[in-house]
Write an enzyme that holds these catalytic residues in place. Structure first.
Site, mmCIF file in Angstrom:
data_model
loop_
_atom_site.group_PDB
_atom_site.id
_atom_site.type_symbol
_atom_site.label_atom_id
_atom_site.label_comp_id
_atom_site.label_asym_id
_atom_site.label_seq_id
_atom_site.Cartn_x
_atom_site.Cartn_y
_atom_site.Cartn_z
ATOM 1 C CG HIS B 40 -1.893 1.167 1.181
ATOM 2 N ND1 HIS B 40 -1.547 2.428 1.627
ATOM 3 C CD2 HIS B 40 -3.161 1.260 0.731
ATOM 4 C CE1 HIS B 40 -2.571 3.241 1.455
ATOM 5 N NE2 HIS B 40 -3.572 2.557 0.911
ATOM 6 C CD GLU B 76 8.618 8.927 -5.447
ATOM 7 O OE1 GLU B 76 9.851 9.006 -5.317
ATOM 8 O OE2 GLU B 76 7.934 9.742 -6.072
ATOM 9 C CG LEU B 101 -2.717 -8.047 6.652
ATOM 10 C CD1 LEU B 101 -3.092 -7.533 8.029
ATOM 11 C CD2 LEU B 101 -1.864 -9.309 6.779
ATOM 12 C CG HIS B 106 -5.949 -0.610 -1.726
ATOM 13 N ND1 HIS B 106 -6.358 0.580 -2.283
ATOM 14 C CD2 HIS B 106 -5.898 -0.393 -0.386
ATOM 15 C CE1 HIS B 106 -6.540 1.472 -1.317
ATOM 16 N NE2 HIS B 106 -6.276 0.904 -0.165
#
Lengths: 150, 150
Positions: B40, B76, B101, B106
């Site tokens: 993430h 980044e 998890l 996402h």
């Protein structure tokens, strides 16, 4: 009541992370011991499946274990609700396990504030906070194995 | 080029998650094989430590392995940058490992769009996407062990 980690016992972790020696309060050891799996949460109910699978496995391994999932946002219950439920079941020693891969804003800032409020609401309860679960060296080893396709 | 998972091989996973049998392309097996650990991201640079520890361990276990971390946001490199770098190193078979998890927005929505763009940018590259790492049953077992203080 204290807002520091002075109640942290051998085998558990300070908030800042580090190594994770074994220890803590094994759930099911006593009706007074409880564990909250504290995860971020998601609008997608399927996101919670792996967290709930951990809860189910802990119950399977220690029937009667006082384990609850709780979420920071976007899912229920929240941490105060889960802990109220455990307190109602007689839990007096609580281990909060941050189900995060790393210690970022949620584990470093949001969670300590929530824990402070918990300690104010439950002055008779010992609250221990583990390090982010992804920081455990066993997790590093296993994730490397899975990522390598083994 | 294809935007479906028809290139998924035995031992890897479709996007929707499920079980994780062993397989895939072990990093270091060939200079053409690469792995991206896709996480993430966080404003907190220390958050990345566990992800970077997985990368370091994979390199240690397979010297010369083509492994890169990449982040969805707040850190980044991003996925396109990491994959461009791997492509420049000669990688032609890429495994993307979602370091989440669970499979939420996402992994279920953002990542497939990114992968579609990758396939358009690198038509000669085979792109395989594993399931969210937290869904692997070995992760469930280990997280239950850690949460129980063992």
């Amino acid at each position: 009541m204290t807002n520091t980690n002075t109640k942290t016992t051998a085998g558990t972790m300070a908030m800042a992370g580090g190594t994770h020696p074994p220890g803590g309060h094994p759930p099911g050891a006593s009706i007074e011991d409880g564990v909250v799996l504290f995860a971020h949460g998601s609008r997608d109910p399927l996101w919670r499946a792996p967290i709930e699978a951990v809860e189910a496995r802990m119950r399977q391994q220690a029937p009667g274990a006082q384990v609850r999932c709780a979420y920071l946002e976007l899912a229920e219950p929240d941490l105060p609700t889960a802990v109220r439920e455990l307190a109602g079941q007689g839990v007096r020693r609580l281990t909060v396990v941050p189900m995060f891969l790393g210690t970022g804003k949620h584990a470093r800032e949001d969670l300590p504030l929530l824990v402070q409020t918990l300690r104010e609401e439950h002055p008779g309860m010992e609250v221990i906070v583990q390090g982010a679960i992804g920081e455990d060296p066993r997790m590093t080893a296993l994730m490397a194995e899975i990522a390598a396709g083994r």
